[in-house]
Scaffold this motif. Structure first.
Motif, short mmCIF file in Angstrom:
data_model
loop_
_atom_site.label_atom_id
_atom_site.label_comp_id
_atom_site.label_asym_id
_atom_site.label_seq_id
_atom_site.Cartn_x
_atom_site.Cartn_y
_atom_site.Cartn_z
N GLN A 114 0.84 -1.18 0.00
CA GLN A 114 0.00 0.00 0.00
C GLN A 114 0.89 1.24 0.00
OE1 GLN A 114 -2.59 -0.57 3.40
NE2 GLN A 114 -4.12 -1.57 2.09
N LEU A 115 0.70 2.07 -1.00
CA LEU A 115 1.50 3.25 -1.19
C LEU A 115 0.72 4.49 -0.78
CD1 LEU A 115 2.83 2.35 -4.75
CD2 LEU A 115 4.03 2.03 -2.58
N CYS A 162 6.58 9.34 -1.27
CA CYS A 162 5.85 8.08 -1.35
C CYS A 162 6.42 7.15 -0.29
CB CYS A 162 6.00 7.47 -2.74
SG CYS A 162 5.26 5.84 -2.94
N THR A 163 5.54 6.55 0.49
CA THR A 163 6.00 5.64 1.53
C THR A 163 5.04 4.47 1.66
OG1 THR A 163 6.84 5.54 3.81
CG2 THR A 163 4.80 6.77 3.43
N ALA A 164 5.49 3.44 2.35
CA ALA A 164 4.68 2.26 2.64
C ALA A 164 5.00 1.81 4.05
CB ALA A 164 4.95 1.14 1.65
N SER A 165 3.99 1.34 4.77
CA SER A 165 4.18 1.00 6.17
C SER A 165 4.68 -0.41 6.40
CB SER A 165 2.86 1.20 6.93
OG SER A 165 1.84 0.36 6.41
N LYS A 174 14.12 6.40 5.77
CA LYS A 174 12.74 6.76 6.02
C LYS A 174 11.76 5.92 5.21
CE LYS A 174 13.88 11.55 7.13
NZ LYS A 174 13.66 12.98 6.77
N ASN A 175 12.28 4.93 4.49
CA ASN A 175 11.45 4.09 3.62
C ASN A 175 10.58 4.95 2.71
OD1 ASN A 175 10.61 1.58 2.63
ND2 ASN A 175 8.81 1.53 3.97
N THR A 176 11.23 5.89 2.05
CA THR A 176 10.53 6.90 1.28
C THR A 176 11.20 7.10 -0.08
OG1 THR A 176 9.81 8.07 3.27
CG2 THR A 176 9.86 9.33 1.23
N VAL A 177 10.39 7.35 -1.07
CA VAL A 177 10.87 7.81 -2.37
C VAL A 177 10.31 9.20 -2.59
CG1 VAL A 177 10.83 7.45 -4.86
CG2 VAL A 177 11.12 5.50 -3.32
#
Length: 122
Positions: free
Chosen positions: A3-4, A22-25, A76-79
């Protein structure tokens, strides 16, 4: 299921900048190819940028190259999509998208976020 979630959209004046994220948990985005698409009302969906999973190589649409930069912040698990020198024609809903491997030529992505609105207007 991946899930984005996109964030960072808003209203900006022409020539201004925005940074979309953009991140995902639940999953690590570092293992996914991440792309950005946009769609304005009445216009064709357009790929904006893509960053690979294997070597973080990037590709850009002609309209974005030189103004937009896609990058990863794995801590940060982020794009992020840094958008500079924004123009009114950049106005659209921007979507974060993902697939397992390889920046595709078209829209062959497996996962799509809900989108974030970017409006460039004076």
């Amino acid at each position: 299921q991946l899930q984005l979630v996109e964030s960072g959209g808003g209203l900006v004046q022409p020539g201004g900048s925005l940074r979309l994220s953009c991140t995902a948990s639940e999953f690590s985005l570092s293992t996914y190819v991440i792309g950005w698409f946009r769609q304005a009302p009445g216009k064709e969906r357009q790929g904006v940028a893509c960053i690979s999973a294997k070597n973080n190589s990037t590709v850009y649409a002609t309209s974005a190259k030189g103004r937009f930069t896609v990058s990863r912040d794995n801590a940060k698990n982020t794009v992020n999509l840094q958008m500079n020198s924004l123009k009114p024609e950049d106005t659209a809903v921007y979507y974060c998208v993902a697939r397992i491997r390889g920046c595709p030529t078209g829209d062959e992505y497996d996962f799509w976020g809900q989108g974030t609105q970017v409006t460039v207007s004076s």
